[in-house]
Design an enzyme around this catalytic site. Sequence first.
Site, PDB file in Angstrom:
ATOM      1  N   THR A  58       0.865  -1.193   0.000  1.00 16.42           N
ATOM      2  CA  THR A  58       0.000   0.000   0.000  1.00 16.42           C
ATOM      3  C   THR A  58       0.897   1.237   0.000  1.00 16.42           C
ATOM      4  O   THR A  58       1.366   1.650  -1.052  1.00 16.42           O
ATOM      5  CB  THR A  58      -0.948   0.017   1.220  1.00 16.42           C
ATOM      6  N   LYS A  93       3.809  -7.000   3.771  1.00 15.59           N
ATOM      7  CA  LYS A  93       3.520  -5.588   3.505  1.00 15.59           C
ATOM      8  C   LYS A  93       3.169  -4.924   4.831  1.00 15.59           C
ATOM      9  O   LYS A  93       2.673  -5.570   5.755  1.00 15.59           O
ATOM     10  CB  LYS A  93       2.375  -5.431   2.517  1.00 15.59           C
ATOM     11  N   THR A  98       0.282  -9.638  12.705  1.00 21.75           N
ATOM     12  CA  THR A  98       0.588  -8.323  12.160  1.00 21.75           C
ATOM     13  C   THR A  98       0.425  -8.234  10.667  1.00 21.75           C
ATOM     14  O   THR A  98       0.648  -9.185   9.964  1.00 21.75           O
ATOM     15  CB  THR A  98       2.048  -7.962  12.435  1.00 21.75           C
ATOM     16  N   GLU A 119       6.051   4.575   7.616  1.00 27.87           N
ATOM     17  CA  GLU A 119       5.632   5.849   7.012  1.00 27.87           C
ATOM     18  C   GLU A 119       6.313   7.062   7.636  1.00 27.87           C
ATOM     19  O   GLU A 119       6.147   7.339   8.822  1.00 27.87           O
ATOM     20  CB  GLU A 119       4.123   6.013   7.159  1.00 27.87           C
ATOM     21  N   ASN A 160      -0.179  10.857   6.994  1.00 31.93           N
ATOM     22  CA  ASN A 160      -1.386  10.325   7.613  1.00 31.93           C
ATOM     23  C   ASN A 160      -2.487  11.359   7.805  1.00 31.93           C
ATOM     24  O   ASN A 160      -3.500  11.085   8.434  1.00 31.93           O
ATOM     25  CB  ASN A 160      -1.035   9.666   8.951  1.00 31.93           C
ATOM     26  N   SER A 196      -3.788  12.170   0.905  1.00 28.49           N
ATOM     27  CA  SER A 196      -4.661  11.145   0.336  1.00 28.49           C
ATOM     28  C   SER A 196      -5.561  11.733  -0.734  1.00 28.49           C
ATOM     29  O   SER A 196      -5.474  12.903  -1.069  1.00 28.49           O
ATOM     30  CB  SER A 196      -5.475  10.471   1.436  1.00 28.49           C
TER      31      SER A 196
END
Lengths: 397, 397
Positions: free
Chosen positions: B160, B182, B193, B273, B392, B397
Site C-alpha cells: 500500500t 507488507k 501483524t 511511514e 497520515n 490522500s
Amino acid sequence: MTVTTPAGFRSAGITVGLKTSGKPDLALVVNDGPAPASAVVFTSNRAQANPILWSRKVAQNGAARAVILNSGGANCFTGDFGYETTRLTAEAVARELASEPQGPVPADVRDDRAERVLVCSTGLIGTGDQSFRDKIVNGVPGLVAALAADDTTAPGAILTTDSVEKTAVHEGDGWTIGAMAKGAGMLAPGLATMLVVITTDAKLDSAALDAALRRATGVSFDRLDSDGCMSTNDQVTLLASGASGVTPDENEFAAALAGVCDSLAAQLQADAEGASHDIDIEVRGAASVDDAVEVARSVARNNLFKAAIFGNDPNWGRVLAAIGTTDAAFDPYAVDVSFNGVRLCHAGAPDRPVEECDLTPRKTHVEIELFAGTFAATVRTNDLTHDYVHENSAYSS
Amino acid sequence: MTVTTPAGFRSAGITVGLKTSGKPDLALVVNDGPAPASAVVFTSNRAQANPILWSRKVAQNGAARAVILNSGGANCFTGDFGYETTRLTAEAVARELASEPQGPVPADVRDDRAERVLVCSTGLIGTGDQSFRDKIVNGVPGLVAALAADDTTAPGAILTTDSVEKTAVHEGDGWTIGAMAKGAGMLAPGLATMLVVITTDAKLDSAALDAALRRATGVSFDRLDSDGCMSTNDQVTLLASGASGVTPDENEFAAALAGVCDSLAAQLQADAEGASHDIDIEVRGAASVDDAVEVARSVARNNLFKAAIFGNDPNWGRVLAAIGTTDAAFDPYAVDVSFNGVRLCHAGAPDRPVEECDLTPRKTHVEIELFAGTFAATVRTNDLTHDYVHENSAYSS
C-alpha cells in the site's frame, strides 16, 4: 485577580533567572486563614519529581501554609541533591514568612514550618543543579516581599511553553473560588495533572476539600489527554482560608469546584502545544463510565486518528480500529460514529458521505454510540500536527 | 523468488484497478503439496475486517489450499455486503483452481473448496463497494492463469504505502522458507501483524507449524510498534507443501522461522511511514519478559520521546516519564538509560553529558537497565516526524 480573588490569600510572581527568556519563573501563594485547610492530588506516574516527593509528605501534615512554584526546571531525576533543593526552598519560604513583622494570619493557626510548604516545579526533566538551587533559594526573600492580596503576577510565573495564562473564578453565595493553571504538553493526567492552584475563602475542613477535589479532578483533568504523555510533576493544590466565614453546601461547593476545574481543563486543551483542533470525544451508550472513558481514551491516543483530524479528514475507520483495541463491553459492528453531528458509520458500515462533514473549525466533536448501556463520558484531546512535532523535537529547544 | 522459493508453490500478482495508481493490487499464493499444512495468526483487534472474519473460519478447516490478497481496500466495516464479497472472492479462486486441467497437486489431497481459501485485504477502512467486488472477482481467472512457480510479481501486489517490497528466504538442510510482507503504517501488532505470507517445503503438520509460527511472531511482529496503532486486517499465513520430503528438527525449523519473521519485522520498521529513525528499545534487567516488553512499549508509544528522537535530542527524561507509567517491577530512581551506547542517566540522576551522544544515524539504540531481574526484550519503533503527520493527514490522500 485569580488565586487572590477569594479573601485570605496573597500571591506573587517574580523573575529569578531560571528561564533563558528572562520571563517570570517563581510564584508563591500564601494562605492567611483564619481557618486554613487544604487538599492536594498528585500525578500517578511512578517517576516523580523531587517536589512531588516532598509535597506528598507536606500534604499529610495538615493544612498547607503556602505553595511555591517554579518554572524553568522540573527538578526531576536530579537525585538527592535535587530533593535537598526542594527542602531548602520550603525552608526559605517558611523562614521568610515567619519573619514577617505582622501578617494577617492569626497567631493561633499560623504554622510557618517548612513542613507546611508545598513545592511545585515544571520544566525540563534532569534540570536542577547548584545554579538552579541558588536562584530559587536566593529569590525567596524578594518573592515573599512581593506578596500582595491584589496580585496578578503569579499565573504568568508558572508558565512554560504555554502561550496564555489560564485562570478561573467562581462566585458563590458569600464565598468564591479562584484558580490558576499551567500546562501545554505532556498532558495526560492520571489522578491529577499539570500545575494547578485553587483557592477558596469558603470555610471547609481538609476532608471536605479532599473529597470535592478528587471528585472534580476525576471528571476534568483526568479526562484531558492531549498527547498521551503523563508528566512527572503534576500537582493540583486546593487551599481554603475560611475568610468568608461561610460554609457552603457540600454538593454546591463540589459542583462549583468541578466547574472551575472543567474550565481550566478546556483552557489547557485550547493551548496544547502545536494543536490546530480541540477534539471532544464523547462516548455514549456505554456499559459503565469506566468503559466510556477507556473507549474515548483509545481514540484520543491514536496517532493516525489525530493526524487525520489535522488534515480535516473525518476518518471514522481509524476510530473503529482504535476502539477495537479496548476491553470495553460493546459490539464493534453495532456502533455509530459521528463527526461534528454527521453520522458517518452506522451498524458497522458507511452511512452519510464524508463530504457532508466539515472539520475546518478548531472545535471538533466526535460522538461514539456503543449501544451497550446508559453511561457516557467525554475525553478532551488535540490533533497531531507538524507544529506538535516541531515544538517537541530539539529544533525548538 | 520469494514465496515460490520453496518447492510446491505457485504465485502471481496482477493489476485489477483497485489502486488509483494503477499498480498491481491482487496476489495469489497456491499450495500444491504434496503434503499441505498451514497455520495462521490474526490481529487481536476486536474490530476485524471481513477477510479476517472469513479466514478465521478457513483456518479451522484444515490445510489452506491458497491465500488471495488484495491491496487498495481493506473491506473492513463494509457490512454484510463486504463479507459476501470475501466469500465470493474465495469461491472464485476455488472454482478457477478446480478447473485447472491438470495441476501438480495430487488428486488425493487436492481440496479446491472455497472453505480452503484464505483471504487478506489491505487499504482504507470502509472501502468495499460493488465496484471493489467486481474488480476482484472478475480478476480471479486472470490471476489463476498467471500462477507460476518462478513468480516474482506477488510481493509487489500487496503493497500500500510501502516504498519497497519486503521478502525473506531461509535455506535449511534440504528445505527452505520463503516469505513476503507488507506494512508501513498502523504498525502495532497484537499476536499477529500486517499481511505476511510464509511458505516452506518442509514436511510438517499444521500443529507443528502453528506452534512454530506463534513462537516466531511473539518475538518479532509482536515487538514491532511503529505508531501504536493496531490494524483491523493483520494476518500472518504460513503454508507448508511438504515438497522437499524433509521433516526438519522442530527447534531448528522454529529458529529459522523466527529469523525470517525477524528479518521481515526489521524491513517493516525500516519502511515505516515518514520515519527518519529506526529505534530499537532494549530493556534489560527486567523481572520478567512481560515486564521488559511493557517497559519498552511504553517508550515506543510516547510521542514526546519519538518527537525528540526526530530532532536528534537524546531526551532521557522522557524515557523515564514514560516507563514510570507502567506496572513493571523496578525502582524508577535506580535505572540506567543509555542512547547509542552513552549512559545519560544513572541511578536517577544525570550521568554523561548529552553532547556525547550522536543521534544523527537512522539506526538508534536505547538501552534501559532496570536492575530488577535477568530478563530482556527489544521493541522496535520509529520516530515521530513531520512526514508521518503529513502522510497520515488528508493532505496526502
